[in-house]
Design an enzyme around this catalytic site. Sequence first.
Site, short mmCIF file in Angstrom:
data_model
loop_
_atom_site.label_atom_id
_atom_site.label_comp_id
_atom_site.label_asym_id
_atom_site.label_seq_id
_atom_site.Cartn_x
_atom_site.Cartn_y
_atom_site.Cartn_z
N HIS A 111 5.64 0.78 -2.78
CA HIS A 111 5.49 1.73 -3.74
C HIS A 111 6.41 1.07 -4.85
CE1 HIS A 111 6.22 5.04 -6.50
NE2 HIS A 111 4.98 5.69 -5.99
N CYS A 124 0.97 2.17 -8.09
CA CYS A 124 1.19 3.48 -8.61
C CYS A 124 1.53 3.16 -10.23
CB CYS A 124 2.68 4.13 -8.23
SG CYS A 124 3.05 5.51 -8.94
N HIS A 141 -2.09 5.36 -6.85
CA HIS A 141 -1.46 6.37 -7.24
C HIS A 141 -2.14 6.54 -8.54
CE1 HIS A 141 2.09 7.26 -4.66
NE2 HIS A 141 1.02 7.15 -4.08
N ASP A 155 -1.28 11.70 -8.76
CA ASP A 155 -0.03 11.52 -8.55
C ASP A 155 0.76 12.57 -9.68
OD1 ASP A 155 2.60 11.03 -7.59
OD2 ASP A 155 2.81 9.13 -8.54
N HIS A 156 1.77 13.35 -9.10
CA HIS A 156 2.30 14.24 -9.99
C HIS A 156 1.27 15.26 -10.78
CE1 HIS A 156 6.02 11.46 -10.09
NE2 HIS A 156 5.82 12.13 -8.83
N TYR A 165 4.85 18.13 -7.68
CA TYR A 165 3.66 18.49 -6.84
C TYR A 165 3.07 19.74 -6.86
CZ TYR A 165 4.44 13.75 -5.35
OH TYR A 165 4.54 12.46 -5.26
C1 DNO Z 1 7.63 10.53 -5.95
C2 DNO Z 1 6.90 9.44 -5.01
C3 DNO Z 1 7.93 8.63 -4.59
C4 DNO Z 1 6.87 8.04 -3.19
C5 DNO Z 1 7.92 6.99 -2.33
C6 DNO Z 1 7.19 6.08 -1.47
O1 DNO Z 1 6.74 11.36 -6.53
O2 DNO Z 1 5.77 8.92 -5.85
O3 DNO Z 1 8.76 9.33 -3.67
O4 DNO Z 1 6.39 8.74 -2.34
O5 DNO Z 1 8.76 6.41 -3.22
O6 DNO Z 1 8.06 5.51 -0.58
#
Ligand code: DNO
Length: 410
Positions: A251, A289, A316, A359-360, A376
């Site tokens: 990531h 991401c 992501h 994501d988020h 989340y």
């Molecule tokens: C936060 C996430 C990170 C991710 C880690 C992966 O929202 O995107 O905490 O899960 O960095 O190891």
Amino acid sequence: MERTWRWFGKNDKITLAMLRQIGVEGIVTALHDVPLGEVWTREKIHDLKTYIESYGMRWSVVESLPVVESIKYAGPDRDEQIERYKVSLRNLSAEGIHTICYNFMPVLDWARTDLLHANPNGSSNLYFNYAEFAYFDIYILQREGAREEWAQFRFPEGYGEGRNVLSEADAMAKTMTPEKDHQLVETIVIKTQGFVSGNFKEGDKEPIEKFRKFLDLYKGIDKNQLRENMKYFLEAIMPTCEECGMNMCVHPDDPPIEILGLPRIVRTEEDIQWMLDAVPNKHNGLTFCAGSLSAGAYNNVVEMARKFAPRTHFVHLRSCHIFPNGDFTEASHLGGRADLIELARIFEQENPGLPMRVDHGMTMLGDESKGYNAGYSFLGRMFALGQVQGILATVDRELGIKYQQPGFFD
Ligand code: DNO
């Protein structure tokens, strides 16, 4: 793309029954109750996997199988920790799980200074304010050298013109109260880290003391050394990954900037190219991401997607907006710097079938009172997933990819 969702296990208030109703096919999760550095047993993996399958979905991706600090800073037990990591990889593979998201960020996983920053429409999003972060670093953490580093700090070209982060932090120091300090520590150390990293937990008594101890472990470790340590880790696990068909996907650093005097090595196109070339094995790949990458003004996210799609194993989808003063927030999934429409097109074309999660998401319509993990939310993420499903349906039609959303008569 496989439509997946990050779910935090059987105690998550957002249940699998709920996710089934909104077009989720695959689950992204981890054994959140296993302490950092302990082997994930086949029994525990099997139990969670069977539970997910009983709801008609599959466990698609592990996020995260955490890499302990001693692997990152090359502590005395690094080899032992790597051996444990390999056992967990074998156990996951034996249960049919073949994609692992991890990160190589020292001490701090992701960072934000405000978890409920108001949007003009009344909802809220995550936010990063450089001056608040500098205040935390200089006045709360009292890190040696922090003041000098912030005095040297420059924003990327085109942003933060005329802004002096250090004097803003000094001005803040005059108005901050112990309560506000506490709130900032909760945000930066506990609420963002508590549910993802294992280094810090809700209820930690002396989080700042703990934080300083972690920072000490990295004395003398610069960017090159951290790169060497990452290469060492990847080279050590690659034979296991080959043997059991495991895709590792790092990531990117979130945000993609160097903070707290720590090296961060997955921030830019050059960094990613370095780490893919350092261990040129297809099992050594990337979590693309888009949100993390788009928080760096120097990153052209679309170009990076084109370049790295073949080595991407997990996506992501999220997008950031950078303000003229250099601070950033999370944009709508239809806007911001990441251009999710173009990214969906690139990934569907270049590497079809990748697992993708939104994501988020905004905190909206009552999400704020539910106690969800920061970023989340349920309604905000569901809204984003709806938008992304629309993007994917359109792109798939353009490309002639047949897709039927599960769970409907159509
Ligand atoms: C936060 C996430 C990170 C991710 C880690 C992966 O929202 O995107 O905490 O899960 O960095 O190891």
